[in-house]
Design a protein around this motif. Structure first.
Motif, PDB file in Angstrom:
ATOM      1  N   LYS A  20      47.429  26.002  47.306  1.00 17.00           N
ATOM      2  CA  LYS A  20      47.448  26.828  46.098  1.00 17.00           C
ATOM      3  C   LYS A  20      48.348  26.223  45.003  1.00 17.00           C
ATOM      4  O   LYS A  20      47.972  26.151  43.833  1.00 17.00           O
ATOM      5  CB  LYS A  20      47.927  28.240  46.444  1.00 17.00           C
ATOM      6  N   GLY A  21      49.476  25.745  45.414  1.00 17.32           N
ATOM      7  CA  GLY A  21      50.429  25.195  44.440  1.00 17.32           C
ATOM      8  C   GLY A  21      49.836  24.011  43.696  1.00 17.32           C
ATOM      9  O   GLY A  21      49.883  23.928  42.470  1.00 17.32           O
ATOM     10  N   LEU A  24      47.045  25.073  41.333  1.00 11.02           N
ATOM     11  CA  LEU A  24      47.540  25.696  40.092  1.00 11.02           C
ATOM     12  C   LEU A  24      48.106  24.641  39.148  1.00 11.02           C
ATOM     13  O   LEU A  24      47.922  24.708  37.937  1.00 11.02           O
ATOM     14  CB  LEU A  24      48.610  26.740  40.431  1.00 11.02           C
TER      15      LEU A  24
ATOM     16  N   LYS B   2      47.365  36.558  45.572  1.00 11.65           N
ATOM     17  CA  LYS B   2      48.505  37.013  44.781  1.00 11.65           C
ATOM     18  C   LYS B   2      49.239  35.809  44.188  1.00 11.65           C
ATOM     19  O   LYS B   2      49.483  34.813  44.861  1.00 11.65           O
ATOM     20  CB  LYS B   2      49.444  37.807  45.690  1.00 11.65           C
ATOM     21  N   LEU B   3      49.538  35.930  42.894  1.00 14.72           N
ATOM     22  CA  LEU B   3      50.261  34.838  42.220  1.00 14.72           C
ATOM     23  C   LEU B   3      51.753  35.130  42.256  1.00 14.72           C
ATOM     24  O   LEU B   3      52.198  36.195  41.814  1.00 14.72           O
ATOM     25  CB  LEU B   3      49.812  34.705  40.768  1.00 14.72           C
ATOM     26  N   THR B   4      52.479  34.204  42.836  1.00 15.85           N
ATOM     27  CA  THR B   4      53.930  34.379  42.916  1.00 15.85           C
ATOM     28  C   THR B   4      54.586  33.704  41.714  1.00 15.85           C
ATOM     29  O   THR B   4      53.936  32.997  40.948  1.00 15.85           O
ATOM     30  CB  THR B   4      54.475  33.750  44.201  1.00 15.85           C
ATOM     31  N   ASP B   7      54.103  30.099  41.944  1.00 13.51           N
ATOM     32  CA  ASP B   7      52.774  29.655  41.484  1.00 13.51           C
ATOM     33  C   ASP B   7      52.746  29.502  39.972  1.00 13.51           C
ATOM     34  O   ASP B   7      52.190  28.536  39.432  1.00 13.51           O
ATOM     35  CB  ASP B   7      51.700  30.659  41.905  1.00 13.51           C
TER      36      ASP B   7
END
Lengths: 211, 703
Positions: A20-21, A24, B2-4, B7
């Motif tokens: 995910k990182g 993004l 969910k975006l932390t 992120d």
């Protein structure tokens, strides 16, 4: 097939969740690159249409068969006349020859009252730049197209674009966004001059152009 | 999903990296920098027709022809006139930027009055009338001398100054030593009676032996000399301690010990006389004392004092007799102050030994006619050397803004002022002498006032050009003739010979006088025929030719009879080796390029091109010989302090093998920031021997 698609989607979702990182980061990178290279450049310039539609192609074509020099001549003292005055237009267009509305406007609004057409000049250099047409065209035998592109063969005039910050025409305002000319009118920048001089072994001092 | 916060940071990180690889910051930076050049208050030439006009440069006495390219009537570029018969296309760097000076940040925008007890350059506003009342009151109440210092005598306004001063009981018309005590003025003193103006005839000279004169760096009419050297028609032998710009370009550089120019000249003369190479006519003059003195200048002595050996001396002497016509020139470096008089006498005597005076290609009688004088003022004396004025005797001193091209140390001027003397500067800029003046009255900047430009006073061919006005002067600028008229009214002086309503009016009178004299011809450029003045029907025709870029010229006379020569000034020629003063083991040598060796201003373009790029040093570079640097543990680029008994200057070390050992060289150049932190190197020098500031004791230490 559906299984394979489902498996692929599953793996993709898993990959995205796991990476995910990175994803993004890539999204942010690509979004800004797209905004910078695609959205931003047109925002930098305001566009204005020329006062009249004009076709170089028609004037160069079989009927008129004019050359560049017929309308953009050198004066007897060697200086370049640039944009022709209304008197030059009036030589042929004292009365309308064709049927286009723009020719009608040319005759009625400019030729008859003897008023100059306020053409917007793409290639007008800043005051600190000196350019001699006679040195380049007559002495160095450089064709008009080398710097102006196929402007003489165009059927319509492109909009006149001005940099919103610097106020210079897009055709001349320093290095182009990509470092290379994108538009055909972007050929009259200092980088182009320097590149051509370098290529032809014509190394010049700053003061030769910036007098 | 969910975006932390992490992120979002990663998303922003990607965006930041993308931002740097997008054109956004770079394009904005570039366009903004262009925008800053186009702020509405920055003056730009109006769009308009491109025209070319010819005019003359007024920045130094050379008066070179200038081709001006104008857009909408405003000058945008200057260059030499390629086929100009006098300058041969040459124009120095300062001349190329003359049109920038009207926009210089240091220009005087209104009349200024020095703040009481303020630093030089600290001013407050004053009205024109208020300033004029102060000057008139000071002149009327003066018990000492009222003087005008004119660095370019010979102009029409100079005649007006002379006439104004002649009406005062103690008026003195002054010139700096570089003008009043020029090499040829010294030569005139070697005759039993004054032979009149003399000038160098450089058209056919084959060799110049120069004792420190910047022959290839703005000397005389710069283009004329440089072009002949470039064409291989003229050789130059440069005799001087430092390897100057001229020494680098000369055919030979003869390094000598500082301060020994006169010894070398006398050694050369002794060699020429002893070997029978002297001009027979010279030996027939009153030169017995001189010939006696020469016996002391045997090669061994010359070598001991100057470091020049016999073989070198002989080779120069042989070259002088082989490459005729040859001349010897003195004058010294433009920044280093004039040579001592005894050295100039020794150098100019060499011209007599060689028979160069009165010979084509040598030194000829100048026939200036109405250009060297002004109708009704023929009997007026030449300007007085400011060094000859008694110390503390000037009650009022008016400084004309013209420049001789050579430096004038302010202490020379200051030593002549009485306590509370009123110093007035007529100047377009607050720089140089204007910084020390009590009142500054702005005058039109160069190229904004039409004026006459007599050519170089040391040229055999007398010339006259016209400087054309481009645009209007600044609103507060006062025409010097109008100022003189108003001052005359205030103190009750009426000028008759130079009565004029404006500078243009005065210049027209001079042109009428030249026409009436009927001497000389007007040279056009290129193929334009030479027009004899006698063939012109009226002064207006002559005026039109000059305004269109023509140059009036009257040739020097080769066959003009000269009075017998007499050299008697032989005292103090033998000199001991200079003593080293305790604590100051080094010698400070100042240099500067002609036309720019002044604490004045320069076009910002020039400071970009040469000073900031290191082509020319500023006063902040201390050049020393690498051997001296090694002995004193000095490293190139290191910050040091140059100290003399008169002051200190912070500088950076530059290693230069062209500087003699145990010497430090500073350059006199326009200050980059006048009145701020720059220290004028001239302020380090003691004024000795009639306004000479050569060879100052100095030491150098780490900052």
């Amino acid at each position: 097939m559906n299984d394979r698609l489902r498996r692929f989607k599953g793996l993709l979702a898993l990959g995205i969740r796991r990476q995910k990182g990175r994803v993004l980061f890539l999204v942010g990178l690509l979004a800004v690159l797209w905004a910078g290279w695609v959205l931003f450049p047109p925002l930098m310039y305001s566009s204005t249409e020329q006062p009249l539609k004009f076709s170089h192609l028609v004037h160069q074509g079989k009927d008129a068969a004019l050359t560049c020099n017929d309308c953009h001549p050198f004066r007897p003292d060697g200086s370049f006349a640039g944009i022709p005055s209304i008197k030059v237009c009036a030589d042929c267009h004292g009365e309308a020859i064709g049927t286009t509305p723009d020719e009608k406007r040319l005759v009625e609004e400019y030729v008859t009252p003897g008023k100059e057409v306020p053409w917007l000049v793409y290639s007008r250099q800043p005051m600190n730049a000196y350019f001699s047409h006679v040195q380049h065209v007559k002495t160095a035998k450089i064709a008009c197209e080398e710097c102006h592109g196929d402007h003489g063969g165009s059927d319509e005039l492109p909009p006149f674009q001005v940099n919103r910050i610097s106020g210079y025409s897009r055709a001349i305002g320093g290095a182009s966004t990509a470092g290379k000319a994108i538009l055909p009118t972007e050929l009259m920048r200092m980088d182009t001059c320097a590149e051509c001089h370098e290529k032809n072994g014509r190394r010049s001092s700053c003061l030769e152009c910036h007098k | 999903m969910k975006l932390t916060r992490r992120d979002l940071l990663k998303l922003a990180g990607g965006g930041a990296v993308g931002f740097m690889f997008s054109p956004i910051p770079w394009k904005l930076l570039r366009d903004s920098s262009v925008w800053t050049q186009n702020w509405p208050w920055i003056p730009v030439p109006a769009r308009g027709p491109v025209t070319t006009r010819l005019t003359a440069c007024t920045l130094c006495p050379a008066g070179c022809g200038v081709k001006v390219r104008c857009v909408g009537g405003q000058p945008v570029s200057l260059s030499g006139i390629p086929n100009d018969p006098i300058t041969r296309g040459g124009l120095c760097a300062a001349g190329i930027g003359a049109h920038h000076l009207a926009w210089h940040p240091a220009r005087a925008l209104r009349p200024l009055q020095r703040v009481v007890a303020g630093r030089p350059g600290e001013f407050t506003d004053v009205s024109h009338d208020g300033a004029l009342a102060q000057i008139a009151s000071a002149i009327l109440g003066a018990r000492g001398t009222v003087a005008i210092l004119d660095e370019q005598p010979g102009r029409a306004i100079s005649a007006a100054y002379r006439e104004f001063l002649s009406a005062l009981p103690r008026g003195a018309y002054l010139a700096p030593p570089a003008v009043a005590r020029s090499s040829l003025a010294v030569l005139r003193g070697l005759y039993a009676r004054d032979p009149g103006p003399l000038g160098h005839d450089l058209d056919s000279t084959r060799l110049i032996v120069s004792f420190g004169a910047p022959v290839l760096d703005g000397w005389g009419v710069p283009g004329a000399v440089a072009r002949r050297v470039a064409d291989g028609d003229l050789k130059v032998i440069q005799v001087e301690p430092c390897q100057s710009a001229t020494a680098k370009r000369a055919d030979r550089w003869i390094p000598i010990r500082p301060g020994t120019e006169g010894t070398v000249a006398l050694g050369l003369a002794a060699l020429l006389v002893s070997r029978g190479m002297a001009d027979p006519a010279f030996l027939k003059g009153d030169v017995a004392g001189y010939l006696d003195a020469l016996r002391g200048f045997q090669p061994a002595y010359v070598k001991e004092i100057s470091g020049v050996d016999e073989a070198t001396l002989t080779s120069i002497a042989m070259e002088l007799t082989r490459s005729t016509p040859a001349i010897v020139v003195g004058g010294g470096d433009a920044g280093g102050g004039p040579l001592p008089r005894q050295d100039e006498v020794a150098i100019q005597a060499l011209n007599l030994v060689l028979g160069a005076v009165g010979r084509k290609g040598g030194i000829l009688a100048r026939q200036g006619g109405a250009v060297d004088s002004f109708p009704g003022l023929d009997a007026a004396p030449p300007p007085m050397d400011i060094a000859d004025v008694p110390d503390g005797s000037l009650d009022v001193l008016i400084l004309d803004a013209s420049s001789s091209g050579s430096a004038l140390s302010w202490p020379v001027v200051a030593s002549k002022l009485a306590p509370n003397a009123l110093v007035v500067s007529l100047s377009p800029v607050v720089a140089d002498g204007a910084r020390y003046a009590r009142l500054v009255l702005p005058t039109p900047s160069p190229m904004t006032l039409a004026t006459d430009v007599p050519g170089h006073p040391d040229a055999a061919d007398a010339t006259l050009r016209m400087a054309v006005a481009f645009g209007t002067p600044a609103r507060a600028a006062v025409d010097p003739v109008v100022f003189l008229n108003r001052l005359g009214t205030a103190v009750g002086i009426v000028r008759k010979a130079t009565a004029a309503a404006s500078m243009q009016d005065l210049v027209d009178q001079r042109i009428a006088a030249v026409h009436q004299a009927g001497l000389g011809t007007v040279l056009g450029t290129g193929d334009a025929p030479e027009v004899p003045v006698s063939s012109l029907s009226g002064a207006s025709d002559l005026g039109k030719l000059l305004t269109d870029g023509g140059c009036w010229r009257n040739r020097g006379q080769a066959d003009s009879p000269l009075p017998p020569h007499r050299i008697t000034a032989i005292a103090a020629w033998m000199q001991p080796a200079p003593a080293v003063r305790d604590g100051y083991p080094m010698t400070l040598i100042l240099t500067g390029s002609r036309g720019r060796a002044v604490g004045a201003i320069s076009s910002p373009m020039l400071s970009k091109v040469d000073q900031e790029s290191g082509l020319r040093q500023t006063g902040q570079m201390a050049a020393v010989n690498p051997r001296t640097a090694a002995a004193q543990h000095l490293v190139a680029g290191k910050a040091v302090v140059v100290q003399t008994p008169q002051g200190v200057l912070a500088a950076r070390v530059k290693l230069d093998p062209g500087v003699p050992p145990d010497c430090v060289r500073l350059t006199v150049a326009p200050l980059l920031a006048p009145g701020r932190n720059d220290v004028d190197p001239l302020s380090l020098c003691a004024v000795t021997d009639r306004a000479t500031w050569r060879l100052v004791e100095a030491r150098i230490r780490e900052a």
